[in-house]
Design a protein around this motif. Structure first.
Motif, PDB file in Angstrom:
ATOM      1  N   HIS A 140       0.889  -1.168   0.000  1.00 15.33           N
ATOM      2  CA  HIS A 140       0.000   0.000   0.000  1.00 15.33           C
ATOM      3  C   HIS A 140       0.916   1.203   0.000  1.00 15.33           C
ATOM      4  O   HIS A 140       1.663   1.443   0.942  1.00 15.33           O
ATOM      5  CB  HIS A 140      -0.897  -0.023   1.239  1.00 15.33           C
ATOM      6  CG  HIS A 140      -1.990   0.992   1.227  1.00 15.33           C
ATOM      7  ND1 HIS A 140      -2.840   1.177   2.293  1.00 15.33           N
ATOM      8  CD2 HIS A 140      -2.395   1.891   0.273  1.00 15.33           C
ATOM      9  CE1 HIS A 140      -3.698   2.145   2.011  1.00 15.33           C
ATOM     10  NE2 HIS A 140      -3.459   2.587   0.792  1.00 15.33           N
ATOM     11  N   GLU A 141       0.844   2.001  -1.061  1.00 16.98           N
ATOM     12  CA  GLU A 141       1.904   2.965  -1.353  1.00 16.98           C
ATOM     13  C   GLU A 141       1.969   4.139  -0.384  1.00 16.98           C
ATOM     14  O   GLU A 141       0.941   4.657   0.069  1.00 16.98           O
ATOM     15  CB  GLU A 141       1.725   3.508  -2.768  1.00 16.98           C
ATOM     16  CG  GLU A 141       2.088   2.533  -3.863  1.00 16.98           C
ATOM     17  CD  GLU A 141       2.205   3.243  -5.194  1.00 16.98           C
ATOM     18  OE1 GLU A 141       3.267   3.846  -5.439  1.00 16.98           O
ATOM     19  OE2 GLU A 141       1.242   3.196  -5.974  1.00 16.98           O
ATOM     20  N   TRP A 142       3.190   4.574  -0.158  1.00 20.83           N
ATOM     21  CA  TRP A 142       3.451   5.788   0.616  1.00 20.83           C
ATOM     22  C   TRP A 142       2.757   7.002   0.021  1.00 20.83           C
ATOM     23  O   TRP A 142       2.465   7.971   0.717  1.00 20.83           O
ATOM     24  CB  TRP A 142       4.964   6.025   0.709  1.00 20.83           C
ATOM     25  CG  TRP A 142       5.616   6.240  -0.635  1.00 20.83           C
ATOM     26  CD1 TRP A 142       6.151   5.284  -1.456  1.00 20.83           C
ATOM     27  CD2 TRP A 142       5.769   7.483  -1.322  1.00 20.83           C
ATOM     28  NE1 TRP A 142       6.633   5.853  -2.611  1.00 20.83           N
ATOM     29  CE2 TRP A 142       6.417   7.203  -2.552  1.00 20.83           C
ATOM     30  CE3 TRP A 142       5.446   8.796  -1.015  1.00 20.83           C
ATOM     31  CZ2 TRP A 142       6.724   8.202  -3.477  1.00 20.83           C
ATOM     32  CZ3 TRP A 142       5.756   9.797  -1.941  1.00 20.83           C
ATOM     33  CH2 TRP A 142       6.393   9.486  -3.160  1.00 20.83           C
ATOM     34  N   LEU A 143       2.482   6.981  -1.281  1.00 15.47           N
ATOM     35  CA  LEU A 143       1.783   8.091  -1.921  1.00 15.47           C
ATOM     36  C   LEU A 143       0.456   8.389  -1.232  1.00 15.47           C
ATOM     37  O   LEU A 143      -0.011   9.531  -1.223  1.00 15.47           O
ATOM     38  CB  LEU A 143       1.516   7.759  -3.395  1.00 15.47           C
ATOM     39  CG  LEU A 143       2.732   7.647  -4.311  1.00 15.47           C
ATOM     40  CD1 LEU A 143       2.332   7.041  -5.649  1.00 15.47           C
ATOM     41  CD2 LEU A 143       3.373   9.008  -4.507  1.00 15.47           C
ATOM     42  N   GLN A 144      -0.132   7.348  -0.633  1.00 11.51           N
ATOM     43  CA  GLN A 144      -1.435   7.490   0.005  1.00 11.51           C
ATOM     44  C   GLN A 144      -1.338   7.493   1.526  1.00 11.51           C
ATOM     45  O   GLN A 144      -2.114   8.185   2.190  1.00 11.51           O
ATOM     46  CB  GLN A 144      -2.344   6.335  -0.455  1.00 11.51           C
ATOM     47  CG  GLN A 144      -3.765   6.710  -0.717  1.00 11.51           C
ATOM     48  CD  GLN A 144      -4.544   5.568  -1.335  1.00 11.51           C
ATOM     49  OE1 GLN A 144      -4.237   4.389  -1.161  1.00 11.51           O
ATOM     50  NE2 GLN A 144      -5.587   5.916  -2.074  1.00 11.51           N
ATOM     51  N   VAL A 145      -0.395   6.738   2.084  1.00 12.19           N
ATOM     52  CA  VAL A 145      -0.360   6.543   3.540  1.00 12.19           C
ATOM     53  C   VAL A 145       0.903   7.097   4.192  1.00 12.19           C
ATOM     54  O   VAL A 145       1.080   6.972   5.399  1.00 12.19           O
ATOM     55  CB  VAL A 145      -0.534   5.051   3.900  1.00 12.19           C
ATOM     56  CG1 VAL A 145      -1.901   4.557   3.474  1.00 12.19           C
ATOM     57  CG2 VAL A 145       0.563   4.185   3.264  1.00 12.19           C
ATOM     58  N   ASN A 146       1.810   7.690   3.401  1.00 13.06           N
ATOM     59  CA  ASN A 146       3.084   8.247   3.882  1.00 13.06           C
ATOM     60  C   ASN A 146       4.054   7.176   4.368  1.00 13.06           C
ATOM     61  O   ASN A 146       5.177   7.089   3.890  1.00 13.06           O
ATOM     62  CB  ASN A 146       2.861   9.303   4.968  1.00 13.06           C
ATOM     63  CG  ASN A 146       2.158  10.531   4.443  1.00 13.06           C
ATOM     64  OD1 ASN A 146       2.451  11.001   3.340  1.00 13.06           O
ATOM     65  ND2 ASN A 146       1.209  11.056   5.198  1.00 13.06           N
ATOM     66  N   ASP A 147       3.653   6.389   5.346  1.00 15.35           N
ATOM     67  CA  ASP A 147       4.482   5.289   5.843  1.00 15.35           C
ATOM     68  C   ASP A 147       4.015   4.026   5.130  1.00 15.35           C
ATOM     69  O   ASP A 147       3.015   3.406   5.507  1.00 15.35           O
ATOM     70  CB  ASP A 147       4.322   5.155   7.357  1.00 15.35           C
ATOM     71  CG  ASP A 147       5.390   4.284   7.993  1.00 15.35           C
ATOM     72  OD1 ASP A 147       6.228   3.719   7.256  1.00 15.35           O
ATOM     73  OD2 ASP A 147       5.389   4.151   9.234  1.00 15.35           O
ATOM     74  N   GLY A 148       4.730   3.651   4.064  1.00 17.44           N
ATOM     75  CA  GLY A 148       4.299   2.554   3.204  1.00 17.44           C
ATOM     76  C   GLY A 148       4.006   1.281   3.983  1.00 17.44           C
ATOM     77  O   GLY A 148       4.734   0.913   4.904  1.00 17.44           O
ATOM     78  N   GLU A 149       2.935   0.599   3.597  1.00 16.55           N
ATOM     79  CA  GLU A 149       2.492  -0.612   4.298  1.00 16.55           C
ATOM     80  C   GLU A 149       2.756  -1.857   3.464  1.00 16.55           C
ATOM     81  O   GLU A 149       2.628  -1.840   2.246  1.00 16.55           O
ATOM     82  CB  GLU A 149       0.994  -0.512   4.601  1.00 16.55           C
ATOM     83  CG  GLU A 149       0.643   0.626   5.543  1.00 16.55           C
ATOM     84  CD  GLU A 149      -0.842   0.830   5.708  1.00 16.55           C
ATOM     85  OE1 GLU A 149      -1.236   1.505   6.674  1.00 16.55           O
ATOM     86  OE2 GLU A 149      -1.621   0.302   4.866  1.00 16.55           O
ATOM     87  N   MET A 150       3.125  -2.935   4.137  1.00 14.36           N
ATOM     88  CA  MET A 150       3.188  -4.247   3.519  1.00 14.36           C
ATOM     89  C   MET A 150       1.941  -5.004   3.964  1.00 14.36           C
ATOM     90  O   MET A 150       1.710  -5.175   5.166  1.00 14.36           O
ATOM     91  CB  MET A 150       4.442  -5.001   3.946  1.00 14.36           C
ATOM     92  CG  MET A 150       4.712  -6.230   3.111  1.00 14.36           C
ATOM     93  SD  MET A 150       5.074  -5.823   1.374  1.00 14.36           S
ATOM     94  CE  MET A 150       6.709  -5.086   1.533  1.00 14.36           C
ATOM     95  N   CYS A 151       1.144  -5.439   2.988  1.00 12.39           N
ATOM     96  CA  CYS A 151      -0.166  -6.015   3.279  1.00 12.39           C
ATOM     97  C   CYS A 151      -0.293  -7.409   2.676  1.00 12.39           C
ATOM     98  O   CYS A 151       0.416  -7.767   1.732  1.00 12.39           O
ATOM     99  CB  CYS A 151      -1.275  -5.135   2.711  1.00 12.39           C
ATOM    100  SG  CYS A 151      -1.275  -3.441   3.334  1.00 12.39           S
ATOM    101  N   ALA A 152      -1.217  -8.183   3.218  1.00  3.97           N
ATOM    102  CA  ALA A 152      -1.550  -9.504   2.676  1.00  3.97           C
ATOM    103  C   ALA A 152      -3.053  -9.613   2.545  1.00  3.97           C
ATOM    104  O   ALA A 152      -3.804  -9.100   3.393  1.00  3.97           O
ATOM    105  CB  ALA A 152      -1.018 -10.609   3.580  1.00  3.97           C
ATOM    106  N   VAL A 153      -3.504 -10.268   1.492  1.00  2.00           N
ATOM    107  CA  VAL A 153      -4.926 -10.519   1.318  1.00  2.00           C
ATOM    108  C   VAL A 153      -5.101 -11.954   0.829  1.00  2.00           C
ATOM    109  O   VAL A 153      -4.334 -12.438  -0.015  1.00  2.00           O
ATOM    110  CB  VAL A 153      -5.571  -9.513   0.334  1.00  2.00           C
ATOM    111  CG1 VAL A 153      -5.025  -9.679  -1.089  1.00  2.00           C
ATOM    112  CG2 VAL A 153      -7.082  -9.618   0.357  1.00  2.00           C
ATOM    113  N   GLU A 154      -6.071 -12.646   1.389  1.00  5.06           N
ATOM    114  CA  GLU A 154      -6.376 -14.001   0.939  1.00  5.06           C
ATOM    115  C   GLU A 154      -7.007 -13.952  -0.445  1.00  5.06           C
ATOM    116  O   GLU A 154      -7.775 -13.034  -0.764  1.00  5.06           O
ATOM    117  CB  GLU A 154      -7.335 -14.681   1.922  1.00  5.06           C
ATOM    118  CG  GLU A 154      -7.647 -16.127   1.569  1.00  5.06           C
ATOM    119  CD  GLU A 154      -8.576 -16.806   2.565  1.00  5.06           C
ATOM    120  OE1 GLU A 154      -9.227 -17.796   2.185  1.00  5.06           O
ATOM    121  OE2 GLU A 154      -8.659 -16.325   3.730  1.00  5.06           O
ATOM    122  N   LEU A 155      -6.669 -14.942  -1.278  1.00  2.00           N
ATOM    123  CA  LEU A 155      -7.242 -15.066  -2.614  1.00  2.00           C
ATOM    124  C   LEU A 155      -8.168 -16.272  -2.674  1.00  2.00           C
ATOM    125  O   LEU A 155      -8.007 -17.245  -1.917  1.00  2.00           O
ATOM    126  CB  LEU A 155      -6.139 -15.230  -3.656  1.00  2.00           C
ATOM    127  CG  LEU A 155      -5.126 -14.091  -3.795  1.00  2.00           C
ATOM    128  CD1 LEU A 155      -4.049 -14.484  -4.804  1.00  2.00           C
ATOM    129  CD2 LEU A 155      -5.799 -12.789  -4.204  1.00  2.00           C
TER     130      LEU A 155
END
Length: 288
Positions: A140-155
């Motif tokens: 989830h990019e720093w462009l939106q949240v400033n402190d970039g996030e590493m995320c996981a989502v089930e498929l």
């Protein structure tokens, strides 16, 4: 072609049936309008055939720029390409494509991006948990949240859509004292998450390669799951490559050597894929 002649970012290597398939972001079009992805094919990691176009933007496709970070994963008898795309006024997202062989042609598989439609996201990678549940890990990019996030989502098991909501695994600023703000927003600090790749070690340790910025530029970082599962919690190890190179992944040669591949330097048009031998050492990675 020689490796030094291949102009790609975000290199990803799939060893399959005696050949190495190299994918990546096309260097000449990485920051603007784009229309496809290629692969290069080798038997020795030095001499390559290609480029072979594996995907070309179909008529009416929603994205027209920033075709980034293609990865190809074998799953349930087919090959799935995870890549990020962007259009003006539309959030960047990762979509899944499918083919019957590593060279494609790849066709659209998921119903649009599997990242949240109102999030700016990139660099989706694939991981199957020990219980067989498929996941995508993405930034989830720093462009939106400033402190970039590493995320996981089930498929879903057929990889056509996300199941449930994304979970934040960690934020870039939590990596340690090496990570630096990019300077784009000095009032709040902006920290980048890029290029996740999951690697289960022989001793059961689960590692994640990812990238951010440090004192010497782009950094190949490493995180470790404290309980061996994707949802963690995660702690951070010493970076693996600290000077102007990153967005890496790991693959094993047909002779058994483990390699880190990344692009370096991190400036256009000079970036090239590099293959760096590494070894496991009790749940850590050591460059040779």
């Amino acid at each position: 072609m020689r490796t030094s002649e291949i102009h790609v970012r975000d290199p990803f290597v799939l060893p399959y049936d005696g050949k190495y398939y190299l994918y990546g972001t096309r260097g000449p079009t990485c920051w603007g309008e784009a229309d496809g992805f290629d692969c290069y094919i080798s038997e020795d990691l030095e001499n390559w055939d290609g480029p072979v176009e594996i995907f070309h933007r179909p008529e009416g496709f929603w994205a027209d720029r920033h075709f980034w970070a293609p990865e190809v994963h074998q799953y349930q008898g087919a090959f799935y390409l995870f890549a990020s795309f962007k259009a003006e006024g539309v959030c960047r997202g990762t979509q899944i494509l499918r083919a019957e062989n590593p060279e494609g042609p790849y066709v659209l598989h998921s119903d649009g991006p599997v990242t949240p439609h109102d999030w700016e996201c990139l660099d989706g990678t694939f991981y199957v948990e020990k219980n067989g549940t498929p996941y995508m890990v993405f930034c989830h990019e720093w462009l939106q949240v400033n402190d970039g996030e590493m995320c996981a989502v089930e498929l879903s098991r057929d990889l056509t859509h996300a199941v449930g909501e994304p979970v934040v695994l960690f934020r870039a600023s939590q990596a340690g004292d090496w990570v630096r703000s990019t300077g784009d927003r000095p009032d709040v600090g902006t920290y980048v998450t890029d290029g996740p790749f999951l690697y289960p070690c022989e001793n059961g340790t689960l590692l994640m390669l990812w990238s951010s910025f440090g004192e010497l530029g782009y950094v190949q970082a490493v995180a470790q799951s404290e309980n061996g599962t994707l949802l963690g919690p995660w702690k951070h190890q010493k970076p693996l490559f600290e000077k102007d190179g990153g967005h890496g992944m790991l693959f094993r040669s047909f002779e058994g050597q483990l390699y880190l591949t990344l692009h370096s330097p991190n400036d256009n048009p000079n970036e090239r894929p590099a293959f760096i031998p590494v070894r496991e050492d009790n749940g850590t990675l050591i460059r040779l």
